[in-house]
Design a protein around this motif. Structure first.
Motif, PDB file in Angstrom:
ATOM      1  N   ALA A  57      19.667   9.264 -44.527  1.00 27.84           N
ATOM      2  CA  ALA A  57      19.639  10.174 -43.379  1.00 27.84           C
ATOM      3  C   ALA A  57      20.832  11.119 -43.338  1.00 27.84           C
ATOM      4  N   ALA A  58      22.031  10.626 -43.666  1.00 25.90           N
ATOM      5  CA  ALA A  58      23.233  11.465 -43.571  1.00 25.90           C
ATOM      6  C   ALA A  58      23.194  12.621 -44.560  1.00 25.90           C
ATOM      7  N   LEU A  59      22.495  12.447 -45.680  1.00 30.40           N
ATOM      8  CA  LEU A  59      22.394  13.519 -46.679  1.00 30.40           C
ATOM      9  C   LEU A  59      21.176  14.407 -46.452  1.00 30.40           C
ATOM     10  N   ASN A  60      20.263  13.973 -45.589  1.00 30.92           N
ATOM     11  CA  ASN A  60      19.023  14.713 -45.365  1.00 30.92           C
ATOM     12  C   ASN A  60      18.700  14.720 -43.866  1.00 30.92           C
ATOM     13  N   PRO A  61      19.658  15.149 -43.028  1.00 33.74           N
ATOM     14  CA  PRO A  61      19.508  14.968 -41.573  1.00 33.74           C
ATOM     15  C   PRO A  61      18.391  15.781 -40.946  1.00 33.74           C
ATOM     16  N   GLN A  62      18.092  16.952 -41.503  1.00 33.08           N
ATOM     17  CA  GLN A  62      17.097  17.814 -40.868  1.00 33.08           C
ATOM     18  C   GLN A  62      15.665  17.465 -41.242  1.00 33.08           C
ATOM     19  N   ALA A  63      15.503  16.518 -42.178  1.00 31.20           N
ATOM     20  CA  ALA A  63      14.160  16.090 -42.567  1.00 31.20           C
ATOM     21  C   ALA A  63      14.001  14.573 -42.449  1.00 31.20           C
ATOM     22  N   THR A  64      14.940  13.924 -41.763  1.00 32.49           N
ATOM     23  CA  THR A  64      14.833  12.488 -41.503  1.00 32.49           C
ATOM     24  C   THR A  64      14.590  12.304 -40.017  1.00 32.49           C
ATOM     25  N   LEU A  65      13.407  11.850 -39.667  1.00 30.98           N
ATOM     26  CA  LEU A  65      12.968  11.814 -38.277  1.00 30.98           C
ATOM     27  C   LEU A  65      13.080  10.392 -37.723  1.00 30.98           C
ATOM     28  N   PHE A  66      13.715  10.258 -36.572  1.00 31.45           N
ATOM     29  CA  PHE A  66      13.895   8.954 -35.934  1.00 31.45           C
ATOM     30  C   PHE A  66      13.741   9.113 -34.424  1.00 31.45           C
ATOM     31  N   GLU A  67      13.521   7.996 -33.739  1.00 31.64           N
ATOM     32  CA  GLU A  67      13.324   7.987 -32.279  1.00 31.64           C
ATOM     33  C   GLU A  67      12.218   8.944 -31.847  1.00 31.64           C
ATOM     34  N   VAL A  68      11.213   9.095 -32.688  1.00 30.42           N
ATOM     35  CA  VAL A  68      10.107  10.023 -32.408  1.00 30.42           C
ATOM     36  C   VAL A  68       9.227   9.506 -31.273  1.00 30.42           C
ATOM     37  N   LYS A  69       9.291   8.219 -31.007  1.00 30.28           N
ATOM     38  CA  LYS A  69       8.521   7.653 -29.899  1.00 30.28           C
ATOM     39  C   LYS A  69       8.866   8.341 -28.579  1.00 30.28           C
ATOM     40  N   ARG A  70      10.070   8.894 -28.498  1.00 27.26           N
ATOM     41  CA  ARG A  70      10.484   9.579 -27.261  1.00 27.26           C
ATOM     42  C   ARG A  70       9.709  10.888 -27.054  1.00 27.26           C
ATOM     43  N   PHE A 123      37.183  15.032 -30.664  1.00 28.55           N
ATOM     44  CA  PHE A 123      37.432  15.753 -31.919  1.00 28.55           C
ATOM     45  C   PHE A 123      37.619  17.254 -31.661  1.00 28.55           C
ATOM     46  N   LYS A 124      36.826  17.769 -30.725  1.00 27.93           N
ATOM     47  CA  LYS A 124      36.915  19.199 -30.408  1.00 27.93           C
ATOM     48  C   LYS A 124      38.269  19.537 -29.784  1.00 27.93           C
ATOM     49  N   LYS A 125      38.778  18.650 -28.942  1.00 28.71           N
ATOM     50  CA  LYS A 125      40.105  18.877 -28.344  1.00 28.71           C
ATOM     51  C   LYS A 125      41.178  18.995 -29.430  1.00 28.71           C
ATOM     52  N   GLU A 126      41.037  18.185 -30.464  1.00 35.27           N
ATOM     53  CA  GLU A 126      42.052  18.118 -31.508  1.00 35.27           C
ATOM     54  C   GLU A 126      41.893  19.215 -32.564  1.00 35.27           C
ATOM     55  N   HIS A 127      40.647  19.537 -32.913  1.00 35.82           N
ATOM     56  CA  HIS A 127      40.405  20.461 -34.031  1.00 35.82           C
ATOM     57  C   HIS A 127      39.631  21.722 -33.647  1.00 35.82           C
ATOM     58  N   ASN A 128      39.250  21.833 -32.368  1.00 40.86           N
ATOM     59  CA  ASN A 128      38.512  23.002 -31.893  1.00 40.86           C
ATOM     60  C   ASN A 128      37.230  23.229 -32.687  1.00 40.86           C
ATOM     61  N   PHE A 129      36.534  22.140 -32.981  1.00 45.32           N
ATOM     62  CA  PHE A 129      35.251  22.229 -33.702  1.00 45.32           C
ATOM     63  C   PHE A 129      34.303  21.190 -33.110  1.00 45.32           C
ATOM     64  N   ASP A 130      33.070  21.641 -32.782  1.00 44.95           N
ATOM     65  CA  ASP A 130      32.070  20.755 -32.183  1.00 44.95           C
ATOM     66  C   ASP A 130      31.202  20.142 -33.284  1.00 44.95           C
ATOM     67  N   LEU A 131      31.372  18.860 -33.535  1.00 51.29           N
ATOM     68  CA  LEU A 131      30.637  18.175 -34.601  1.00 51.29           C
ATOM     69  C   LEU A 131      29.132  18.148 -34.340  1.00 51.29           C
ATOM     70  N   ARG A 132      28.720  18.305 -33.091  1.00 46.61           N
ATOM     71  CA  ARG A 132      27.294  18.266 -32.767  1.00 46.61           C
ATOM     72  C   ARG A 132      26.533  19.464 -33.330  1.00 46.61           C
ATOM     73  N   LYS A 133      27.261  20.503 -33.738  1.00 48.89           N
ATOM     74  CA  LYS A 133      26.605  21.691 -34.305  1.00 48.89           C
ATOM     75  C   LYS A 133      26.374  21.568 -35.811  1.00 48.89           C
ATOM     76  N   ASP A 134      26.915  20.530 -36.408  1.00 54.46           N
ATOM     77  CA  ASP A 134      26.752  20.289 -37.838  1.00 54.46           C
ATOM     78  C   ASP A 134      25.763  19.128 -38.003  1.00 54.46           C
ATOM     79  N   PRO A 135      24.534  19.374 -38.526  1.00 59.23           N
ATOM     80  CA  PRO A 135      23.520  18.311 -38.608  1.00 59.23           C
ATOM     81  C   PRO A 135      23.991  17.066 -39.360  1.00 59.23           C
ATOM     82  N   GLN A 136      24.715  17.259 -40.466  1.00 60.87           N
ATOM     83  CA  GLN A 136      25.180  16.097 -41.226  1.00 60.87           C
ATOM     84  C   GLN A 136      26.209  15.293 -40.441  1.00 60.87           C
TER      85      GLN A 136
END
Length: 628
Positions: free
Chosen positions: A57-70, A236-249
């Protein structure tokens, strides 16, 4: 007759079970595990399901589907917030439904769930030695009509005959009460990966009667994980000014780390989350690392509002059942998220009882579904078990003024059927639109519309004169069927369903065909890999024989080595015909070599010569000496 099985189609993990010798038993999957991650990965034309999908999943985050029941059976406007936090792309589909974009194609949540179901049944069929077709699938008790129908469709797409859709807490109660003889009032507290249910049942003399059910289909372990994800991202954003949620991996790694941390905090007071090389500094391109210590106290602070949300459904279920908490004999915990210490504390506080942990929270639902499958198939070992379930939400129609007129109220025993007479609001009205609703709010707009039915062809009559008979019929699966006819004229009109999130018959048929084609393609890919692996194993065996049989002739060794090299080349080229030819040639050379080697070993050993002496004659025993 092939056995029917029970399937817990979970948000995070799924389990399959069958009745064996009068008891429900979990069937392990091909990897030897009792649970299968509800994860599907798409890699070109190949589909990976379960643990193998989760690992990449970590290497293929945009094509690995999980929690689809939601997302199954849901409208886009219901899940847009949950969709925004997924590493893969969830978007609005036809008619306000939900679709997931993978590799330039849109797939429905039902298709993804069908892949999980197919994996479970395929592995179980191999274990049982017979092809499984009939299944009982569980759903959260608070699933509405669209979600139940979508789950049934997932089973159809997987090529299965869905005997029954059963509520998860009810299934867990079946597993718990199967061998109990006394009368008990039981509260099942089911907090899984994506949904939360509370069900109160009365058990006794083989009767499992649901008295009330309540819940929250937007609350589960994934929400607790998300609070950790947000906390880590914000720090992490406070420390490095980067939002990890915007990076799929990076987001995928955060989700996995959050789940692991949540699990560890069930047994430890704190845990360290360490994610090296989580991303790179956008300016210097130097690697950035994330390491934080999360305490159980901080975790409970982060999830405080979620913990509060588990209280109301418990109180509502008790109220609907007209019971005081002191009348509850046992509290059964179901779902992996009930292992969270704070959740256990709240359950004890609300009910005044220590939760009963005699059933495995990960397996109880599947075991109960297997019992239900056995009941349907007439398993004589189960005796006379009667299951009486209820509908979780009120169903009704929209009437003048934008109000809802309830037809079947929540916690009505199912199956249930109700007919009411309605009429027109205007003179010479040629037709009516019947908006079928589900929910507890008084205004139609505040409830979920399950579909709009048009009844047309009403003869010209004054307002209030037509007699329009509307019938609601809920089957044992909790799925609603609606019919309508105009009585005064004796004319029946057809009903057309519009604006529903479930798939139409054409879509289901198309997806069934696609699933069958994919299953055949998967079988061919599997056979190809098995042939490659078999040839490679034979090649290794041949090389080992060359090393072990030193006495074999050099010519035989050279021929076998050449055949082994040809096999290696055929594997490298990935050519089916060359692999088959190389397999045949290597088998023949190996047989010839082994025959020659065995003949060499069996040949008699010659003497050193007539004039010589045996080597043994020259050896003097150290313990022997001539007599003096």
């Amino acid at each position: 007759m092939p056995k029917a099985v029970g399937i817990d189609l979970g948000t995070t993990n799924s389990v399959i079970a069958v009745m064996e010798g009068g008891r429900p038993e979990v069937i392990v999957n091909a990897e030897g595990a009792r649970t299968t991650p509800s994860v599907v990965a798409y890699k070109g034309d190949e589909r990976l399901v379960g643990q193998i999908a989760r690992r990449q999943a970590a290497l293929n985050p945009q094509a690995t589907l999980f929690e689809v029941k939601r997302f199954i059976g849901r409208r886009w406007d219901e899940v847009s917030e949950e969709a925004a936090r997924s590493p893969f792309k969830v978007k609005e589909g036809p008619g306000g439904s939900v679709r997931i974009e993978v590799g330039g194609k849109d797939v429905a949540p039902e298709q993804v769930s069908a892949e999980v179901l197919r994996k479970l049944v395929s592995d179980a069929s191999a274990k049982l030695g017979e092809k499984i077709k009939d299944v009982v699938i569980t759903v959260p008790a608070y699933f509405d009509n669209s979600q139940r129908e979508a789950t049934r469709q997932a089973g159809e797409i997987a090529g299965l005959n869905v005997l029954r859709v059963i509520n998860e807490p009810t299934a867990a109660a079946l597993a718990y009460g199967l061998e109990r003889k006394g009368n008990e009032t039981v509260l099942v507290f089911d907090l899984g990966g994506g949904t939360f249910d509370v069900t109160i049942l009365e058990l006794g003399d083989g009767v499992f009667e649901v008295k009330s059910t309540s819940g929250d289909t937007h609350l589960g372990g994934a929400d607790f994980d998300q609070r950790i994800v947000n906390w880590l991202s914000d720090e992490f954003k406070k420390e490095h000014n980067f939002d990890l949620r915007k990076d799929p991996q990076a987001l995928q790694r955060l989700i996995e780390a959050a789940e692991k941390a949540k699990i560890e905090l069930s047994n430890a007071s704190d845990t360290t989350i360490s994610l090296p090389f989580i991303t790179f500094d956008p300016e210097t391109r130097t690697p950035l690392h994330l390491e934080r210590t999360l305490s159980r106290a901080k975790f409970e602070e982060l999830t405080g509002d979620l913990l509060k949300r588990v209280r109301e459904p418990v109180q509502r279920a008790l109220s609907d059942a007209k019971l005081d908490a002191s009348k509850i004999d046992e509290v059964i915990l179901v779902g992996g998220s009930t292992r969270i210490p704070a959740v256990k504390r709240i359950v004890k506080e609300l009910t005044g009882k220590e939760p009963n942990e005699s059933v495995n929270p990960d397996e109880a639902v599947a075991l109960g579904a297997a019992v239900q499958a056995g009941i349907i198939q007439g398993d004589s070992s189960l005796g006379d078990i009667v299951l009486v379930d209820v509908t979780p939400l009120t169903m009704g129609v929209e009437v003048k003024g934008g109000m809802i007129a309830p037809m079947i109220t929540r916690n009505t025993t199912v199956p249930a059927k109700k007919t009411e007479i309605y009429t027109t609001a205007e003179n010479n009205q040629p037709g009516v639109e019947i908006n079928v609703l589900q929910g507890e709010r008084p205004m139609a707009a505040d409830n979920k519309s399950l579909g709009r039915f048009k009844l047309e062809g009403i003869p010209p009559m004054r307002a209030g004169q037509p007699q329009i008979e509307v019938t609601f019929d809920i089957d044992a699966n909790g799925i609603l069927h609606v019919t309508a006819k105009e009585k005064t004229s004796g004319k029946e009109a057809s009903i057309r369903i519009e604006n529903t999130t479930t798939l139409d018959k054409g879509d289901v048929d198309r997806m069934v065909r696609e699933a069958e084609q994919n299953a055949e393609a998967d079988r061919q890919r599997r056979e190809k890999v098995e042939k490659r692996n078999a040839l490679d194993s034979l090649r290794v065996q041949a090389l080992q024989q060359i090393e072990e049989n030193e006495g074999a002739g050099q010519g035989a060794k050279d021929k076998l080595k050449a055949a082994a090299d040809a096999a290696e080349e055929a594997i490298r080229q990935d050519d089916d015909s060359k692999i088959a030819d190389a397999q045949k040639a290597l088998e023949e050379e190996l047989r010839t070599f082994m025959t020659a080697a065995q003949s060499q070993q069996a040949a008699p050993q010659g003497s050193e010569g007539a004039a010589g002496t045996r080597a043994e004659d020259d050896v003097i025993d150290a313990d022997f000496k001539p007599a003096e």
